[in-house]
Design a protein around this motif. Structure first.
Motif, mmCIF file in Angstrom:
data_model
loop_
_atom_site.group_PDB
_atom_site.id
_atom_site.type_symbol
_atom_site.label_atom_id
_atom_site.label_comp_id
_atom_site.label_asym_id
_atom_site.label_seq_id
_atom_site.Cartn_x
_atom_site.Cartn_y
_atom_site.Cartn_z
ATOM 1 N N UNK A 103 0.879 -1.013 0.069
ATOM 2 C CA UNK A 103 0.003 0.068 -0.075
ATOM 3 C C UNK A 103 0.885 1.187 -0.250
ATOM 4 N N UNK A 104 0.743 2.270 -0.932
ATOM 5 C CA UNK A 104 1.339 3.780 -0.949
ATOM 6 C C UNK A 104 0.247 4.590 -0.284
ATOM 7 N N UNK A 105 0.702 5.327 0.690
ATOM 8 C CA UNK A 105 0.181 6.274 1.323
ATOM 9 C C UNK A 105 0.676 7.776 1.086
ATOM 10 N N UNK A 106 -0.198 8.577 0.698
ATOM 11 C CA UNK A 106 0.135 10.072 0.352
ATOM 12 C C UNK A 106 -0.501 11.043 1.103
ATOM 13 N N UNK A 107 0.139 12.107 1.780
ATOM 14 C CA UNK A 107 -0.441 12.991 2.697
ATOM 15 C C UNK A 107 -1.167 14.195 2.015
ATOM 16 N N UNK A 108 -1.781 15.043 2.684
ATOM 17 C CA UNK A 108 -2.561 16.083 2.017
ATOM 18 C C UNK A 108 -1.836 17.208 1.890
ATOM 19 N N UNK A 109 -2.409 18.481 1.272
ATOM 20 C CA UNK A 109 -2.073 19.642 1.136
ATOM 21 C C UNK A 109 -1.166 20.446 2.198
ATOM 22 N N UNK A 110 0.042 20.706 1.720
ATOM 23 C CA UNK A 110 1.044 21.163 2.602
ATOM 24 C C UNK A 110 1.507 20.173 3.701
ATOM 25 N N UNK A 111 1.217 18.892 3.620
ATOM 26 C CA UNK A 111 1.477 17.980 4.560
ATOM 27 C C UNK A 111 2.671 16.939 4.297
ATOM 28 N N UNK A 112 3.245 16.311 5.180
ATOM 29 C CA UNK A 112 4.400 15.242 4.663
ATOM 30 C C UNK A 112 4.238 14.087 4.978
ATOM 31 N N UNK A 113 4.901 13.252 4.831
ATOM 32 C CA UNK A 113 4.610 11.676 4.988
ATOM 33 C C UNK A 113 4.451 11.463 6.925
ATOM 34 N N UNK A 136 6.436 15.802 -4.365
ATOM 35 C CA UNK A 136 7.352 16.670 -4.975
ATOM 36 C C UNK A 136 7.534 17.982 -4.410
ATOM 37 N N UNK A 137 6.181 18.667 -4.437
ATOM 38 C CA UNK A 137 6.126 19.804 -3.531
ATOM 39 C C UNK A 137 4.813 19.577 -2.400
ATOM 40 N N UNK A 138 4.911 20.366 -1.385
ATOM 41 C CA UNK A 138 3.736 20.277 -0.528
ATOM 42 C C UNK A 138 2.536 20.830 -1.033
ATOM 43 N N UNK A 139 2.627 21.395 -2.035
ATOM 44 C CA UNK A 139 1.559 22.313 -2.852
ATOM 45 C C UNK A 139 0.844 21.505 -3.715
ATOM 46 N N UNK A 140 1.601 20.184 -4.059
ATOM 47 C CA UNK A 140 0.677 19.433 -5.205
ATOM 48 C C UNK A 140 -0.708 19.248 -5.227
ATOM 49 N N UNK A 141 -1.339 19.056 -6.350
ATOM 50 C CA UNK A 141 -2.832 19.147 -6.470
ATOM 51 C C UNK A 141 -3.158 17.525 -6.550
ATOM 52 N N UNK A 142 -4.470 17.064 -6.195
ATOM 53 C CA UNK A 142 -4.809 15.981 -6.266
ATOM 54 C C UNK A 142 -4.426 15.080 -7.557
#
Length: 308
Positions: A103-113, A136-142
């Motif tokens: 399972x790969x898990x990705x955080x939300x806007x401005x978030x990190x792992x 890649x950046x914390x601002x990446x969109x969905x």
């Protein structure tokens, strides 16, 4: 007239004896499992499903902070990968049970792992390889986060140090907020995924009829960033009616509920991942009949029972 001779006893060469013996053996084999000399199948499901991992589950085991597997972890530097921002891999230390789903898990806007790091050992200890990633950046969109989830799975299964521990045909995705929106994007892009769990997801796209991956949508009644009425509920409703899907609304929870250890999220995430990544029907009991509202749940919808 001489008396007739008595019948000759049947010998091992007698056709009648052979026929009787075969009939008896067939009857015994039909009535007594394993009597034919074949190895007994054992508990139901154990022989039928090669992907079962770990002991039979209980409510206590799926609510526990850690499952039956000891867990190791390894960092992945962003400079060593492309398409996503690196992360941390959590995996069962032992290889005695063979390969695992991932399972790969990705955080939300401005978030990190780090915001979802609690899920790493919690899920891995239940028998999964888990990759919590940075973007890649914390601002990446969905949409970008969805692509990054898939890039992370490709790295995990093809080039990572633990690729040999993973069954590349049994993969899933999870994410929070814009990462939850990215989870839906990934599932729409790669229909071979076995499970998707968007957590208090945010996405401008409200309709997902193209998704073919069993999906558990998790919302929160106190979410003011991605209110369930305009995000999680329409996401769930728009999924195909024929899809294995469920909607879980957390009670007394906010948008950031997935960023701290949450027993309800863990309980149903473990059950969903086990049921659809591992095809482990032992976990069906926690999903069907549908869980009822209670102290931690406002509502749970779904289309169970899920066919095997």
């Amino acid at each position: 007239m001489y008396p007739s001779s008595p019948p000759r006893p049947a010998t091992s060469h007698s056709p009648r004896l052979w026929a009787g013996a075969l009939a008896t053996a067939a009857l015994v084999a039909a009535l007594i499992p394993g009597a034919s000399g074949a190895r007994a199948a054992g508990p139901a499901g154990a022989a039928d499903n090669p992907y079962e991992r770990g002991p039979a589950p209980t409510v206590a085991s799926i609510e526990a902070d850690l499952g039956p597997y000891a867990v190791s972890q390894t960092p992945v530097s962003p400079v060593s990968v492309s398409g996503f921002g690196g992360g941390t891999i959590y995996y069962p230390t032992s290889t005695a049970d063979g390969t695992f789903g991932a399972v790969a898990i990705v955080p939300g806007f401005t978030g990190t792992q780090s915001s979802l790091s609690w899920l790493g050992p919690r899920l891995a200890s239940q028998g999964f390889v888990v990759f919590t990633i940075d973007t890649i950046t914390v601002l990446d969109q969905p949409a970008s986060r969805g692509h990054q989830l898939l890039a992370a799975l490709d790295y995990l299964t093809e080039r990572s140090a633990v690729s040999g521990r993973i069954d590349s045909a049994r993969l899933g995705v999870m994410g929070h907020s814009m990462g939850g929106g990215g989870t839906l994007e990934a599932a729409r892009s790669r229909t071979s995924l076995k499970a998707a769990i968007p957590l208090t997801a945010w996405n401008l796209d409200k309709t997902w009829p193209e998704v073919r991956t069993p999906t558990l949508v998790v919302g929160a009644d106190g979410d003011t960033v991605a209110p369930v009425a305009t995000h999680s509920e329409p996401f769930y409703t728009s999924l195909p009616g024929s899809l294995d899907k469920a909607y879980l609304e957390l009670k007394g929870a906010t948008h950031n509920a997935p960023n701290t250890a949450n027993t309800t999220i863990a309980k149903y995430s473990v059950s969903w991942l086990k049921r659809f990544i591992d095809s482990d029907t032992r976990y069906e009991q926690f999903l069907c009949p549908l869980p009822q509202p209670g102290p931690a749940i406002v509502e749970y919808r779904g289309n169970c029972p899920h066919p095997s």
